[in-house]
Structure formats: structure tokens, C-alpha cells
Design a protein around this motif. Sequence first.
Motif, short mmCIF file in Angstrom:
data_model
loop_
_atom_site.label_atom_id
_atom_site.label_comp_id
_atom_site.label_asym_id
_atom_site.label_seq_id
_atom_site.Cartn_x
_atom_site.Cartn_y
_atom_site.Cartn_z
N LEU A 32 -4.72 -11.69 3.92
CA LEU A 32 -4.73 -10.38 4.56
C LEU A 32 -3.66 -9.57 3.82
N GLU A 33 -4.09 -8.41 3.29
CA GLU A 33 -3.24 -7.71 2.32
C GLU A 33 -2.54 -6.49 2.92
N ASP A 34 -1.29 -6.29 2.51
CA ASP A 34 -0.52 -5.08 2.80
C ASP A 34 -0.66 -4.63 4.26
N VAL A 35 -0.22 -5.48 5.16
CA VAL A 35 -0.36 -5.15 6.59
C VAL A 35 0.58 -4.03 7.01
N HIS A 75 -9.08 -9.20 3.00
CA HIS A 75 -9.11 -7.86 3.61
C HIS A 75 -7.81 -7.15 3.29
N ASP A 76 -7.91 -5.82 3.04
CA ASP A 76 -6.75 -5.00 2.69
C ASP A 76 -6.53 -3.95 3.77
N VAL A 77 -5.40 -4.03 4.46
CA VAL A 77 -5.05 -3.04 5.49
C VAL A 77 -4.53 -1.75 4.84
N HIS A 78 -3.95 -1.87 3.68
CA HIS A 78 -3.41 -0.73 2.93
C HIS A 78 -2.30 -0.04 3.69
N SER A 79 -1.42 -0.84 4.26
CA SER A 79 -0.12 -0.38 4.79
C SER A 79 -0.20 0.44 6.07
N GLY A 109 2.78 -6.60 -2.07
CA GLY A 109 3.60 -6.38 -3.26
C GLY A 109 3.12 -5.34 -4.24
N GLU A 110 1.89 -4.78 -4.08
CA GLU A 110 1.45 -3.85 -5.12
C GLU A 110 2.32 -2.59 -5.14
N LEU A 111 2.98 -2.28 -4.02
CA LEU A 111 3.81 -1.09 -3.99
C LEU A 111 5.26 -1.36 -4.37
N ILE A 113 2.23 -13.01 -3.76
CA ILE A 113 2.91 -11.84 -4.33
C ILE A 113 1.90 -11.16 -5.25
N ARG A 114 1.70 -9.86 -5.00
CA ARG A 114 0.63 -9.21 -5.77
C ARG A 114 1.12 -7.89 -6.39
N SER A 115 2.18 -7.99 -7.14
CA SER A 115 2.73 -6.80 -7.79
C SER A 115 1.75 -6.21 -8.80
MG MG Z 1 -4.33 -3.29 -2.13
#
Ligand code: MG
Length: 431
Positions: free
Chosen positions: A260-263, A234-238, A286-288, A307-309
Motif C-alpha cells: 500500500l503506497e504513500d498513505v 494500491h497507491d493512496v498518493h498522500s 519514498g517517491e517524494l 523504499i521507493r525513491s
Molecule cells: Mg506513487
Amino acid sequence: MPETAVLDPVADRDFRTFDQPWPAREDVRITGVRAIVTAPEGTPLVVVRVDTDTDGLYGLGCATFTQRWHAVVAFVEQHLAPLVVGRYPGDIGDLIRLARFSGYWREGPVGNNAISGLDMALWDIAGKRAGAPVHELLGGKVRAAADTYIHAGGAGVEDTLDQAEEFLARGWRHIRLQSGQAGIGTYGAPPIAGVPRAGAPYPRGWNVGEYLAAAPQLFARARERLGDGVELLHDVHSRLTPKEAVVLARSLEPYRLFFLEDVVAPEHWDRLPDVRAQSPVPLAVGELATSVSDAARLITSGGVDFIRSHISAVGGLTPAKKLAVLAEFFGVKTAWHAPGDTSPVGAAANVALDVTSAAFGIQEGHVYNDATHEVFPGTLRIVDGWLRPNEDPGWGIDIDEAAAARFPAGLSGHDEWAAGVRGLDGGLIAP
Ligand code: MG
């Protein structure tokens, strides 16, 4: 007292710092660097082409910063090309450090994407000169293929799970679930129809309380319908504060998320070690990251499990392979960012890292449309959820510039959503 000569800072220099500093192993020189922009899926993709004086030898690299592509093109053609034309393309490390340090101030995402385009193109050339795929230049495979996850996102919970079942039937083992809400809704899913808060200053605004209540319901239902044999993401998208992130992570514990992504937004990354210490589910971030140093600190600070740059945003394959090594020694896994705002060349670079790194965790998958395959012959295809690298020299990916020209780039839809997330009171919040 000896007479002091007055130096002309230009005319009296007998070298330029960006001239060839040592003898080249072979007589091959870079003759041109330019950017090609194309949008076969509507999202502007930027690819850098580096030409040489050797017949038919050129390389391609991903420089896709879809929201700022005009600026990347200018950076490539006006700042990078003059630095490296005339240089030996085999000195990748020196050329990339030259590109990085020549601006004195460290680069942000525009400069890093431009440098990434140069970097990946030089790796492509190195592979073609060696007659080997880039993954062999990185030390060779430690696995046959990269397992991928795919995105399921519907307005309602059952719509989302219908999509997830289709992906399961097509072979995927890892699925990201995003389900909509009223108004702007959750990231990655369309909103539920209707405007239910007509009295609010911004009736379509995002409601964090509703989201925190709905997310565990989505995953409870997912386990009922999909069972325990699938990995869920799941991606929270910040969009959460550090404390809200802990509340969400704890509420999802029974459903055994893969990650759980980008909380939280990057402005709050220094709080991630606290959040992670209290989170019963693995965190992916890390994508940002727009510098390799920031991405490295995510790994070394103990704030991430994955880490997901976006590897072009940190400067390309050369810095990303350092992150993969760092991750290996810190017990962190990789999950490189790669939805439709990564070009097929960038996707191939991700997979080269995936199959050569002991730290590989999962690869974000994107199914490119037919037009993209036409523009970029050799684009990788996901089969039964698996991505395998090309075995042709370099990336094994070309570009058909006549086809690329049939898909001109305009304003990216990404610009709109990134500046379009507002709360019920109308205030902008992190996308
Ligand atoms: Mg994302």
C-alpha cells in the motif's frame, strides 16, 4: 610585528577547490555538460549529456523533474558545468560531493535532479571506458531480471479489472489497482462521469469518506475476478491522515496486498512507524523524498516495508546505491519510482540497482511509446512483466537529438494534477 599581507581573495589563490586535486589515472577530461529536454509522451524529460575530450566518449544521465524542468536546465548549465569542465570523469564520488557541497545549502529536488543527471552520465562514461554495463561496475548481477508492476486504472471497478485482466494475459504478475470516484476521483483513475454534489462549494471535490468505503470494495471484487494468483498494489498518493491510513490498511487486510503506497503526505512521515505498526499490509513510501538523508531515515525509522525513491530526486545512482545497501541491512525492500516522468536513462539506472541489490522487492514498470524508443535508442522493454538491463557498455542507451527536437516540452500535465486536488469545500489537499 611582521607586516600583514592583504590577500586578494581571487588573484592570490593558487588553486580552486574544484580543480583536479590528485593525478588522473588517464588523460581524459570533461569538456562540456548540457541538458537536453524532450517530451515524446508529452511529459517533459530532462537528460544531461557530459562530453569529454576523448573521441566519441560521452555519457547520459536522467535529471527529470518534469514540473520544474526549466530550473533544472539552468542548474545544470550555469552551476554544474563550470564546476566540472576540465575534471577527470572517473572521479565520480568526488565530483558528486563537489556538486552537492558547492551550494553550501543542501539541495532540493531541482538541484538533486541536476546533480543526478551529472552523476548518471559519469557512470555511463565509466561503463563505456571499462567496456562494461553499469550493473557490472556495481558488483554484478544477483538476479537475471527485475519483476515489474503495472498500473490498471478505470473509472469503474469493472473497468479497472478489465484492464487488469489484459495485463495478466500479457504476462504481468503484479498489478496496481486504482478505481475512480465521482468528481476529482482517486489518484491514477479517471473520474466517474457526472457531478453528483451540485450543492457543494466545489462539486467535483474529492471525498475521503467515499474513498475509504470504496477501496476495500475494489479489492474484494478484484480477488473474485482475478483470483489469488496475482499480487495487488494500491497507491493512496498522500491523501490520508495517519489515522485514516490505519483505517484503510485494516480494511484491506483480507485482500493480501503486496504493498500500500504513500498513505500519508511527507509532512507526516514522522508518524509512519506508528501507522506501520498498526498496518496489516506492507507500506511503500519514498517517491517524494528529496534528500537521500530523508530517504535513509524512512528506512532506519521503521516506517516503511518498501523504499521507493525517485532516484534522480535524491541525487542519482551514487546516493541511491547507498539506500539499497541500507535497505538490505534493515530488512526493507526496494521499489524505485519509475512511471512516465522518469526518462529511459533513469529507468535503466533503476534496473541496474534492481539486478545488483539483495534488497530488491519490485520495480514500477512503464511501457514507453514508440516515439520515446525513437528518441532514446536502447530504451528497455518489459517482456512478460520482466525488465532486463542492457548488456552494452554504460547504460546502453543513446539519444537522437534530432528526434528529441521534434517533441518540444511545454507545461507538463503533471503541474495541473499536482495542484488540482481539492476537497468538496474547495480547499487544496496534498496530491
Ligand atoms: Mg506513487
